[in-house]
Design a protein around this motif. Structure first.
Motif, PDB file in Angstrom:
ATOM      1  N   THR B 274       0.822  -1.206   0.000  1.00 46.74           N
ATOM      2  CA  THR B 274       0.000   0.000   0.000  1.00 46.74           C
ATOM      3  C   THR B 274       0.853   1.252   0.000  1.00 46.74           C
ATOM      4  O   THR B 274       0.378   2.328  -0.294  1.00 46.74           O
ATOM      5  CB  THR B 274      -0.899   0.052   1.249  1.00 46.74           C
ATOM      6  N   GLU B 275       2.102   1.116   0.374  1.00 48.45           N
ATOM      7  CA  GLU B 275       2.953   2.296   0.516  1.00 48.45           C
ATOM      8  C   GLU B 275       4.065   2.261  -0.510  1.00 48.45           C
ATOM      9  O   GLU B 275       5.023   1.506  -0.390  1.00 48.45           O
ATOM     10  CB  GLU B 275       3.559   2.314   1.920  1.00 48.45           C
ATOM     11  N   ALA B 278       7.646   3.463   1.091  1.00 49.65           N
ATOM     12  CA  ALA B 278       8.343   2.489   1.923  1.00 49.65           C
ATOM     13  C   ALA B 278       8.850   1.342   1.063  1.00 49.65           C
ATOM     14  O   ALA B 278       9.930   0.786   1.319  1.00 49.65           O
ATOM     15  CB  ALA B 278       7.404   1.964   3.007  1.00 49.65           C
ATOM     16  N   LEU B 281      11.875   2.525  -0.776  1.00 51.96           N
ATOM     17  CA  LEU B 281      12.950   2.683   0.209  1.00 51.96           C
ATOM     18  C   LEU B 281      13.622   1.335   0.473  1.00 51.96           C
ATOM     19  O   LEU B 281      14.855   1.213   0.433  1.00 51.96           O
ATOM     20  CB  LEU B 281      12.362   3.267   1.492  1.00 51.96           C
ATOM     21  N   SER B 282      12.808   0.315   0.700  1.00 56.42           N
ATOM     22  CA  SER B 282      13.372  -1.014   0.973  1.00 56.42           C
ATOM     23  C   SER B 282      14.152  -1.515  -0.230  1.00 56.42           C
ATOM     24  O   SER B 282      15.246  -2.070  -0.088  1.00 56.42           O
ATOM     25  CB  SER B 282      12.263  -2.019   1.271  1.00 56.42           C
ATOM     26  N   PHE B 316      10.586   9.300  -3.225  1.00 57.11           N
ATOM     27  CA  PHE B 316       9.769   8.092  -3.068  1.00 57.11           C
ATOM     28  C   PHE B 316       8.267   8.387  -3.074  1.00 57.11           C
ATOM     29  O   PHE B 316       7.458   7.492  -3.261  1.00 57.11           O
ATOM     30  CB  PHE B 316      10.108   7.372  -1.761  1.00 57.11           C
ATOM     31  N   SER B 324       0.232   8.448   1.488  1.00 60.67           N
ATOM     32  CA  SER B 324       1.233   7.690   2.241  1.00 60.67           C
ATOM     33  C   SER B 324       0.718   7.486   3.656  1.00 60.67           C
ATOM     34  O   SER B 324      -0.267   8.100   4.057  1.00 60.67           O
ATOM     35  CB  SER B 324       2.554   8.452   2.263  1.00 60.67           C
TER      36      SER B 324
END
Ligand code: SF4
Ligand code: SF4
Ligand code: SF4
Lengths: 146, 335
Positions: B274-275, B278, B281-282, B316, B324
């Motif tokens: 959903t994000e 994030a 980022l990962s 991002f 977000s």
């Protein structure tokens, strides 16, 4: 403030080290502040950055991620991944306007009950100093849940 | 022939690129107009807001709302469109996730007004006049302006939305998909997709991208696209150019990477997360600056490495900040 601030703190513990450390802290009867909740994950690398953001959205005042010491990961290299991600998570949280101390990554081994108690207590103290998270009291329309 | 349906286009906080995207149906526009009458579109037709207000409730079959919701006028018309349309589509990244206007959630109304009406290089405003919701002109007529909000919203934060059409603006691949759905619905009575569907692909943009990957992605250094003579065939990320492909939903046709531009993520998060922020980022943290000497790096080394990523928030969440987890930036003391 008339009422004492009781922070809401989330602590992610990996199953093999930090959670065992927490257990040891418990059986050793170390005094630990009661203002935290533990979520156990198999590995600290399982902690999706989204969960940390979600915790803050839901009003957490601070979030900790505790894993095995570098080199000691049960899954060999999980915690090396964790520290890379968490370095970026911290940058992101600062950009979102949170004090960087609201988020902490620490290594706690299964033998370190004392360290578990210490890092959690220090963290709780720091969050008490900082006060409630601005996201907790943000006045906003309830957005559709994502 | 089956009876034509009625469609309407309405813009909120929009750059109007989404209206142009509809015009970009090109000759397919005639196919669309053979099954649908365009009954309201302030950009394309000579209509007034009152025309829409006077239409009976649910008299429009499909409404396309593009743009975010950032002021009281956008919000009022989001509700009006909901009332007048049987099916409401959030069309384009702004209506879907807040889009580029949603980046204003890094600041607030007071700061925006100060910047725009007082501080920019081209502003001449000796009296420091700021927009007011109500004011009187010289003859004493009351003039009104919509209320400017502190925060930007996606359409479904305000009203119930039936379908989402992502991208900034929706590409012809996506438009053709809508067209097929609409045509089959009108002409053959085929059922529409389940409510809440995102009219796109369930895959990740990298699956749709034709650039060559060597297998394991390793990013040693980051470059802006103009800083490096990059290989036009190879994956951007492998060459150190940040590309949001791994965290982005497919369906646009990977038009940008095909045209030698890295993906900026306008399709939003993939179906499994959903994000978007994030998830990117990962993805980036796991490949950037990976060495065989990872175990020798200290925490400070890692921090320094990640500091090389400029502006993670802007990077991002370029199109998805209002959707977000945190939604907007707050201000807290830093010490
Ligand atoms: S999605 Fe893109 S093209 Fe459409 S209104 Fe928003 S900024 Fe403009
Ligand atoms: S990272 Fe970008 S360039 Fe590489 S395969 Fe994915 S979409 Fe294509
Ligand atoms: S390639 Fe990326 S930026 Fe370009 S249209 Fe597709 S999702 Fe949007």
């Amino acid at each position: 403030m008339s009422e004492e601030f009781k922070p809401r703190i989330l602590v992610f513990c990996c199953n093999w080290c930090a959670y065992a450390g927490a257990d040891l802290a418990g059986v050793s009867r170390f005094q630990i502040s009661p203002h935290f909740r533990v979520i156990r994950t198999l590995c600290s690398a399982r902690v999706d950055p989204e969960w940390i953001l979600h915790a803050f959205r839901k009003g957490a005042d601070g979030v900790m991620v505790l894993g095995c010491h570098p080199g000691d990961c049960h899954y060999i290299g999980g915690n090396y991944r964790t520290r890379r991600r968490m370095a970026l998570v911290r940058m992101l949280l600062t950009q979102f306007g949170l004090n960087k101390d609201r988020f902490q990554l620490e290594w706690v081994s299964a033998a370190e009950g004392e360290k578990f108690a210490r890092v959690v207590n220090n963290f709780v103290e720091r969050i008490k100093e900082l006060g409630p998270s601005p996201y907790g009291k943000l006045e906003r329309r309830e957005r559709k849940a994502v | 022939m089956a009876e034509k349906i009625k469609i309407a286009l309405k813009r909120g906080a929009s750059c109007v690129g989404c209206d142009i995207a509809i015009v970009n149906f090109n000759e397919e526009l005639f196919t669309l107009l053979s099954v649908a009458d365009l009954v309201f579109s302030p950009t394309l037709l000579d209509v007034k807001y009152d025309d829409l207000k006077k239409m009976p409730d649910k008299s429009i079959t499909i409404g396309f709302y593009h743009g975010a919701v950032r002021n009281s006028d956008n919000e009022e018309f989001a509700h009006i469109m909901r009332d007048k349309c049987q099916i409401l589509i959030a069309y384009g990244a702004c209506a879907h996730m807040g889009g580029i206007p949603g980046l204003a959630n890094v600041t607030d109304k007071i700061a925006i007004f100060k910047k725009v009406y007082k501080e920019t290089f081209s502003t001449v405003n000796p009296d420091g006049t700021l927009p007011e919701e109500k004011s009187l002109d010289k003859e004493g007529h009351e003039l009104t302006l919509p209320r400017f909000y502190d925060e930007v919203y996606a359409l479904d934060d305000i009203v119930d939305v039936d379908y989402y059409v992502p991208a900034c603006p929706p590409t012809s691949d996506i438009n053709n998909k809508i067209l097929t759905v609409v045509k089959e619905f009108v002409e053959e009575g085929k059922p529409l997709p389940p409510k809440g569907s995102i009219i796109a692909s369930e895959k990740t943009l990298c699956d749709e991208c034709e650039r060559k990957r060597s297998g394991e992605i390793k990013v040693d250094r980051l470059y802006r696209i103009q800083e490096i003579a990059f290989d036009e065939e190879k994956c951007f990320l492998e060459q150190g150019i940040i590309c949001l492909g791994p965290a982005t939903r497919a369906g646009c046709g990977a038009v940008c990477t095909a045209a030698n531009m890295p993906c900026r993520g306008c399709m939003g998060p993939t179906a499994s997360v959903t994000e978007q922020g994030a998830s990117m980022l990962s993805a980036l943290a796991s490949v950037y600056g990976m060495t065989d000497r990872e175990t020798e790096l200290s925490e400070e080394d890692i921090e320094k490495l990640m500091m090389q990523i400029p502006d993670p928030l802007g990077l991002f969440y370029r199109f998805s900040l209002p959707k977000s987890q945190l939604g907007r930036v707050v201000k807290e003391r830093v010490e």
